[in-house]
Design a protein around this motif. Structure first.
Motif, short mmCIF file in Angstrom:
data_model
loop_
_atom_site.label_atom_id
_atom_site.label_comp_id
_atom_site.label_asym_id
_atom_site.label_seq_id
_atom_site.Cartn_x
_atom_site.Cartn_y
_atom_site.Cartn_z
N VAL A 14 5.54 5.16 -11.72
CA VAL A 14 6.36 6.36 -11.89
C VAL A 14 6.64 6.61 -13.38
O VAL A 14 6.55 7.74 -13.86
CB VAL A 14 7.68 6.24 -11.10
N LEU A 30 5.43 10.03 -15.31
CA LEU A 30 6.42 10.99 -15.81
C LEU A 30 6.65 10.91 -17.31
O LEU A 30 7.06 11.91 -17.92
CB LEU A 30 7.76 10.78 -15.08
N LEU A 34 4.75 13.52 -9.38
CA LEU A 34 4.96 12.43 -8.43
C LEU A 34 4.14 12.63 -7.16
O LEU A 34 3.71 11.66 -6.53
CB LEU A 34 6.45 12.32 -8.07
N CYS A 69 1.03 7.32 -7.85
CA CYS A 69 2.23 7.75 -7.12
C CYS A 69 1.88 8.30 -5.74
O CYS A 69 2.20 7.70 -4.73
CB CYS A 69 2.99 8.81 -7.94
N LEU A 90 10.17 6.33 -2.91
CA LEU A 90 10.85 6.58 -4.17
C LEU A 90 12.04 7.49 -3.94
O LEU A 90 11.96 8.43 -3.14
CB LEU A 90 9.89 7.23 -5.17
N VAL A 103 14.51 10.17 -5.92
CA VAL A 103 14.57 11.00 -7.13
C VAL A 103 15.93 11.67 -7.19
O VAL A 103 16.38 12.28 -6.21
CB VAL A 103 13.46 12.07 -7.15
#
Length: 202
Positions: free
Chosen positions: A15, A19, A49, A55, A96, A98
């Motif tokens: 990740v 990013l 993502l 990802c 994940l 967020v």
């Protein structure tokens, strides 16, 4: 063929690599990875993502809002409202969380994810209904759990327990009407019995 679950540290690395500078904060806690991004890059970050090789979070499995105003029973410093999404990669067997904070407490707004995940529509309507968070780009942002005439957003920490209005059916008007709440707000203090032999107890 079974895909083995990826370790949280590996997910964090993937990740972070995808990013880059868009990561405001990323951490592993209780075996789960949470990444925080700014509202200005929220949509772009979610797209990365979803598609980045390490990802591949193809599915949005949940989205909710959080009111941090009295978080952990202390004065919260920073933006009050956050939107939290949970993503799932079926192909890589990883998850994940967020988090994105709304920049303005008085008018909490973040971008809608409905252009990427159509299923976000109902989640975002719930967050709007209960917390008052607006989702820019949502084409049908209206209440989903409370009545259309409901006043306020009931999951906000400062929403009164009794609400603002009450509804009842009026036989004369033959319709549902709204009136100010008639219940007086009060604190209930528990009654403590101090008799030594109450109920046969010694």
């Amino acid at each position: 063929m079974t895909v083995l679950a990826v370790s949280p540290e590996k997910i964090k690395e993937a990740v972070s690599a995808a990013l880059g500078a868009k990561v405001r904060q990323i951490q592993v806690a209780l075996g789960e990875v949470t990444v925080q991004v700014d509202a200005a890059v929220y949509l772009e970050a979610m797209q990365l993502l979803r598609t980045a090789p390490g990802c591949k979070f193809e599915q949005l499995i949940d989205l909710c809002a959080v009111d941090y105003s009295t978080y952990q029973d202390r004065v919260w410093e920073g933006p009050r409202y956050a939107v939290v999404s949970h993503l799932l990669s079926v192909s890589l067997n990883q998850r994940l969380r967020v988090k994105v904070f709304c920049p303005d407490d008085d008018l909490p707004v973040v971008s809608s994810l409905t252009s990427m995940w159509e299923g976000a529509g109902w989640f975002e309507r719930e967050a709007f209904d209960l917390f008052g968070v607006l989702f820019d780009g949502h084409t049908d942002l209206r209440r989903i759990l409370t009545d259309y005439g409901f006043v306020g957003h009931p999951f906000r920490k400062d929403f009164p327990l009794s609400g603002h209005v009450e509804m009842r059916y009026d036989n004369d008007q033959r319709r549902v009407i709204y009136e100010p709440v008639s219940v007086e707000p009060r604190e209930i203090t528990p009654h403590i019995i101090r008799e030594d032999k109450y109920g046969g107890l010694h």
